[in-house]
Scaffold this motif. Structure first.
Motif, PDB file in Angstrom:
ATOM      1  N   ALA A 307      -3.266   6.145   2.796  1.00  0.00           N
ATOM      2  CA  ALA A 307      -2.036   5.884   2.583  1.00  0.00           C
ATOM      3  C   ALA A 307      -1.855   5.365   1.085  1.00  0.00           C
ATOM      4  O   ALA A 307      -1.266   4.212   1.009  1.00  0.00           O
ATOM      5  N   GLU A 310       0.384   7.065  -4.420  1.00  0.00           N
ATOM      6  CA  GLU A 310       0.748   8.363  -4.968  1.00  0.00           C
ATOM      7  C   GLU A 310       0.362   9.558  -4.184  1.00  0.00           C
ATOM      8  O   GLU A 310      -0.803   9.744  -3.890  1.00  0.00           O
ATOM      9  N   PRO A 311       1.169  10.284  -3.566  1.00  0.00           N
ATOM     10  CA  PRO A 311       0.701  11.628  -2.777  1.00  0.00           C
ATOM     11  C   PRO A 311       0.045  12.524  -4.014  1.00  0.00           C
ATOM     12  O   PRO A 311       0.324  12.596  -5.247  1.00  0.00           O
ATOM     13  N   ASN A 394       4.036  16.068  -0.504  1.00  0.00           N
ATOM     14  CA  ASN A 394       5.089  15.069  -0.069  1.00  0.00           C
ATOM     15  C   ASN A 394       4.410  14.153   0.909  1.00  0.00           C
ATOM     16  O   ASN A 394       3.062  14.378   1.200  1.00  0.00           O
ATOM     17  N   ARG A 395       4.851  13.126   1.362  1.00  0.00           N
ATOM     18  CA  ARG A 395       4.323  12.209   2.067  1.00  0.00           C
ATOM     19  C   ARG A 395       3.631  12.628   3.392  1.00  0.00           C
ATOM     20  O   ARG A 395       2.630  12.202   3.781  1.00  0.00           O
ATOM     21  N   GLU A 398       0.601  14.466   2.841  1.00  0.00           N
ATOM     22  CA  GLU A 398      -0.516  13.596   2.546  1.00  0.00           C
ATOM     23  C   GLU A 398      -1.215  12.855   3.981  1.00  0.00           C
ATOM     24  O   GLU A 398      -2.189  12.860   3.971  1.00  0.00           O
ATOM     25  N   PHE A 399      -0.428  12.719   4.902  1.00  0.00           N
ATOM     26  CA  PHE A 399      -0.571  12.218   6.251  1.00  0.00           C
ATOM     27  C   PHE A 399      -1.341  13.312   6.889  1.00  0.00           C
ATOM     28  O   PHE A 399      -2.368  13.209   7.461  1.00  0.00           O
ATOM     29  N   SER A 631       6.013   9.481   7.305  1.00  0.00           N
ATOM     30  CA  SER A 631       6.457   8.779   6.348  1.00  0.00           C
ATOM     31  C   SER A 631       5.678   7.279   6.712  1.00  0.00           C
ATOM     32  O   SER A 631       5.243   6.971   7.678  1.00  0.00           O
ATOM     33  N   PHE A 632       6.207   6.155   5.638  1.00  0.00           N
ATOM     34  CA  PHE A 632       5.390   4.884   6.097  1.00  0.00           C
ATOM     35  C   PHE A 632       6.409   4.387   7.109  1.00  0.00           C
ATOM     36  O   PHE A 632       5.757   3.300   7.732  1.00  0.00           O
TER      37      PHE A 632
END
Length: 702
Positions: A307, A310-311, A394-395, A398-399, A631-632
Motif C-alpha cells: 500500500a 505512490e503507485p 493505477n491503484r 498496484e494491488f 482502492s484504499f
C-alpha cells in the motif's frame, strides 16, 4: 517499421504492433559487498563542490540525509556543502539492492573511508585525478564516533525535503520528455499465477479515438502467467477511456479458479502438522513425546499489501547511437536499479552498457519495488512506437499485480515448570518471501525450497532462553503472489512469539516485563525492555471503568540478530461497541551508532503504525481468483485519527550501526496484541481484530 511509416499510421489514430519473441529465463539479483574503491566513486569533488552519488535508494527512510551527514562530518564541511544525487547505472559501480534495513550497515564504513581519503588529499593540495583506496580503521574515522546531545542532531541535513515540499520533480512519475506518450498494459483480472492472455478486443473502437497511438501485442508483456495487451495514448486521461473501448476478452486457464478458502487450506498449520515434521527446522531439540503442554496456541495472520502512496511508474526512451545500435534509458523508482538493468538487457538481448537506469525517489517501497515490472512494460511499449513512453500503474494495478505479504498460520506449544518455560515448539506455515513466486517459476522455487526461505523464518527464533526448543516451518506456493514486505517474516513471527510469551506469564501470574527479563541473558534486549517500560511508567497500569476496558502490553525482539527494540502499548476498548483504540505507544530502539536521529525516529514511528495496522486493520481481500481490492476503500489502513502519541527513545550506543528501517516490527504488534489481551482477558488469535470480533469475544466471556 520505418519512422515515416510510424508517423503515417499514428496520424491515422491507432497502430497495432506485433514483435518478436523473448527469453523467459529469470535473472538472479546480484548482491555485491561495496568496498572503499567503490565508495570513492560515490563522492566527487569539483570546483569547490562535493557531489554524493547515493548508493542506496531513497524511499522516505532519509538515507540520503544520513549519508549526506556522514560525508559532511568526515569531510569537515557543513552538510549543505554536500549535494546528494540519486544515480543512474552509469554513475556508480554496481551496489546491492536497498533491502533488509542494511544501507547504513553496508555503506557507512566504505563511504566514511572514501571521504577521509578525499579530505586528506585536498588538504595536501590534490584537487584532481583519481584517488587510491585506504583501509582506514573505523576508530580513526570522525563520522563513526559516538555523538551526544546537540552534536548528534547537528549531523542531520534536509536532504530532499525542500524539493518535496516545493513540488520539484523527484519521482518517476514526474519524468517529462519531448514527445512523451503514455502507456498501460492491460491484464486479465486474475492472479498472475494463473495462465491468462487476451483473446479478443475491439480495435475499431480504439482507432476511433484520436488519442490512441498503438495497441501492442508482444510476448515480452508476459509477467509470470499473465500475458498483457499494451496500449499507448497521447494523454494520461485517455488511458481509462481507451481501455474501456477495447473491451478485452480474456482467455484464462481452465480449472484455475480459487477463492480465499484455497489459501487458508494451503497454509493451515494443523493440516501440515498432521502429516508429520515440517520441511525446515531452525531448532530441532528432541522434545519428549509425553510433554504436558501448558500452552497450546493457534494464531493466523492474513495476506497484506504494501500500500505505498505512490503507485509504481517508469519512463523508457530508446535512443539512437552513432553505430545505429539500440540504446535504452529508463527512469524508475526501484530498490535495485542494477537488477532492472540486468532484466532489460536479458529481455532485449542488449549489452548492459547500452542500458541506463536512472534512480528516482520512491514514494514508499517496503520491499515491494525489487522486481522489474513496470520498467519492462514501458521499454516494450516505447520500442513498439519509437517514442518515449511513461507507464504508471493505477491503484487497482498496484494491488493486483504486485506481490503481497504472505499469510501465515502458527501453532505454539510451551511447557512451564518451576516458574520458567522449559519446552517450546513453534510451527508455522506461510508462503515464499525471498523466493518470491512473482519472479521464480515453479521448477526454480522447488529447487530453492531445498535450502528453505530465510525470509519466511525471520523472527521465528525466539530471543529468550528456553532449554529445549523445536522451531519448524514450511513455505507453500499460493495462487496469489507473495514476497518481501516490511521486515519479511519478522513482524508476524515475533507477534506470535510475544503473544505466547504473554500467555505463559499469565499462566503463572508473572509480571510480563519481569517474565521476559527472567528469560533473557542478552543485555541489549534487557536494556530496551527496561527502557521502554521506564518511559511508559510500566507499573502504572491504566484502570478500566463502567464504559471502557483498558490494558497495557509489552513486547520486545531482535531484528536480524543485530538491532533491538521493545515497545509498550496502552489500549482502550469500548464495552458497548467493541471499538479498540491504541492510546499510546512507547518504543526503545537500539540500532547501534545512530547517524541521523530524526530519520531513525521517523522510521521507528512508521514501523509502529504498520504494527497497529497489522493487529487492527489490514487484511487484503481475495475473491474471483485474485486480489479483490481496487482502492484504499477496499483495504482499510490506519488513518491519522487512529495514530496515538508515539514516544521513540533511541539508545545511545558505540556499537557499529545496524538496521533501523524495519527493527520496530519485532516489538509494536506484540505490545498492542498483549495490551488488548490485558484489557479484555481474551487472546485474539485471528488478525486483524475488528470491533465485531471484540464484541463477540466479550459476550462469550460474559
Amino acid at each position: 517499421m520505418k519512422r515515416r511509416q510510424f508517423l503515417t499510421a499514428a496520424g491515422a489514430g491507432a497502430l497495432t504492433v506485433t514483435l518478436a519473441g523473448c527469453s523467459l529465463v529469470p535473472v538472479i539479483p546480484k548482491r555485491p559487498t561495496s568496498t572503499t574503491d567503490d565508495a570513492l566513486g560515490w563522492i566527487r569533488y569539483e570546483n569547490g563542490r562535493y557531489t554524493l552519488w547515493l548508493p542506496s535508494a531513497e524511499m522516505g527512510q532519509q538515507i540520503s540525509a544520513a549519508l549526506q551527514g556522514l560525508a559532511a562530518a568526515e569531510l569537515g564541511v557543513p552538510p549543505a556543502q554536500v549535494h546528494p544525487q540519486l544515480p543512474g547505472t552509469r554513475h556508480i559501480a554496481r551496489v546491492r539492492a536497498t533491502v533488509g534495513s542494511a544501507s547504513v550497515q553496508d555503506f557507512a564504513l566504505p563511504l566514511a573511508r572514501a571521504c577521509a581519503t578525499l579530505r586528506e588529499a585536498l588538504a595536501q593540495g590534490q584537487i584532481s585525478g583519481t584517488l587510491a583506496a585506504r583501509d582506514i580503521p573505523a576508530s580513526a574515522l570522525r563520522s563513526l564516533q559516538p555523538r551526544t546531545g546537540t552534536a548528534k542532531e547537528a549531523a542531520a541535513a534536509p536532504g530532499q525535503l525542500r524539493a518535496i515540499v516545493t513540488g520539484q520533480p523527484l519521482f518517476a512519475g514526474d519524468t517529462r520528455l519531448p514527445g512523451l506518450l503514455y502507456g498501460r498494459v492491460l491484464r486479465a483480472p486474475v492472479s498472475g499465477e494463473i495462465t491468462s492472455r487476451p483473446q479478443a478486443w475491439d480495435e475499431t473502437a480504439a482507432r476511433a479515438d484520436p488519442a490512441c497511438v498503438a495497441v501492442v501485442q508482444h510476448p515480452r508483456l508476459l509477467q509470470m502467467g499473465s500475458l498483457g495487451l499494451g496500449i499507448v495514448v497521447r494523454t494520461p486521461s485517455a488511458l481509462d477511456r481507451i481501455e474501456a473501448a477495447l473491451a478485452v476478452q480474456w482467455q484464462v486457464e481452465d480449472g484455475s479458479a480459487f477463492e480465499q478458502a484455497a489459501i487458508d487450506e494451503r497454509i493451515d498449520i494443523d493440516t501440515h502438522l498432521r502429516r508429520g515434521p515440517l520441511q525446515h527446522r531452525l531448532r530441532k531439540d528432541d522434545l519428549p513425546t509425553d510433554t504436558a503442554w501448558t500452552l497450546d496456541l493457534r494464531m493466523d495472520v492474513p495476506l497484506a499489501a504494501h500500500a505505498p502512496i505512490e503507485p509504481r511508474s517508469a519512463t523508457a526512451h530508446w535512443l539512437p547511437t552513432a553505430d545505429k545500435s539500440p540504446s535504452l534509458r529508463v527512469w524508475a523508482g526501484t530498490q535495485d536499479l542494477f537488477y532492472v538493468r540486468d532484466v532489460l538487457a536479458r529481455q532485449f538481448s542488449l549489452d548492459a552498457e547500452r542500458i541506463e537506469v536512472q534512480a528516482c525517489r520512491i514514494g514508499g517501497g517496503f520491499g515491494g519495488r525489487t522486481l522489474c515490472t513496470v520498467e519492462l512494460e514501458a521499454a516494450v511499449l516505447a520500442q513498439a512506437v519509437g517514442a518515449p513512453v511513461k507507464v504508471q500503474w493505477n491503484r487497482a494495478q498496484e494491488f493486483a499485480q504486485g506481490f503481497q505479504r504472505p499469510p501465515s498460520s502458527h501453532r505454539v506449544r510451551a511447557r512451564v515448570q518451576g516458574g520458567r518455560i522449559t519446552h517450546w515448539w513453534h510451527a508455522l506455515a506461510s508462503s515464499h518471501i525471498l523466493f518470491t513466486p512473482a519472479a521464480m517459476p515453479v521448477w526454480m522455487q522447488t529447487l530453492a525450497d531445498l535450502a528453505g526461505d530465510s525470509g519466511v523464518a525471520r523472527g521465528a527464533q525466539m530471543p529468550y532462553d528456553v532449554p529445549l526448543q523445536r522451531i519448524e516451518f514450511t513455505a507453500q506456493r499460493l495462487p496469489v503472489h507473495t514476497g518481501p514486505w516490511r521486515g519479511l517474516g519478522a513482524g508476524p513471527n515475533t507477534l506470535v512469539v510475544e503473544s505466547a510469551m504473554d500467555e505463559c506469564a499469565q499462566h503463572v501470574g508473572a509480571d510480563p516485563l519481569a517474565w521476559r527479563l527472567q528469560h533473557t541473558t542478552d543485555k541489549r534486549l534487557a536494556q530496551v525492555l527496561r527502557r521502554a517500560a521506564t518511559e511508559a511508567r510500566w507499573p502504572e497500569r491504566p484502570a478500566s471503568d463502567a464504559t471502557t476496558l483498558r490494558g497495557r502490553g509489552i513486547s520486545g525482539g531482535i531484528y536480524k540478530g543485530a538491532s533491538y527494540a521493545a515497545a509498550v502499548a496502552d489500549v482502550e476498548v469500548q464495552r458497548a461497541t467493541g471499538q479498540v483504540r491504541v492510546v499510546a505507544l512507547w518504543c526503545a530502539h537500539d540500532c547501534g551508532l545512530v547517524l541521523q536521529p530524526d530519520g531513525v525516529r521517523a522510521q521507528t514511528e512508521g514501523n509502529l503504525v504498520w504494527c497497529l495496522g497489522m493487529v487492527l486493520h489490514e487484511q487484503l481481500p481475495v475473491a474471483r481468483s485474485g486480489v479483490a481490492a481496487a482502492s484504499f476503500a477496499d483495504y482499510p489502513l490506519p488513518r491519522m485519527g487512529d495514530i496515538p502519541p508515539l514516544h521513540v527513545h533511541l539508545i545511545d550506543s558505540s556499537a557499529p550501526p545496524t538496521g533501523a528501517g524495519e527493527t520496530a516490527m519485532v516489538a509494536g504488534a506484540g505490545a498492542i496484541a498483549n495490551a488488548l489481551r490485558d484489557a479484555t482477558g481474551v487472546r485474539f488469535v485471528r488478525l486483524p481484530v475488528r470491533s465485531a470480533d471484540v464484541l463477540q469475544a466479550l459476550s462469550t466471556r460474559a
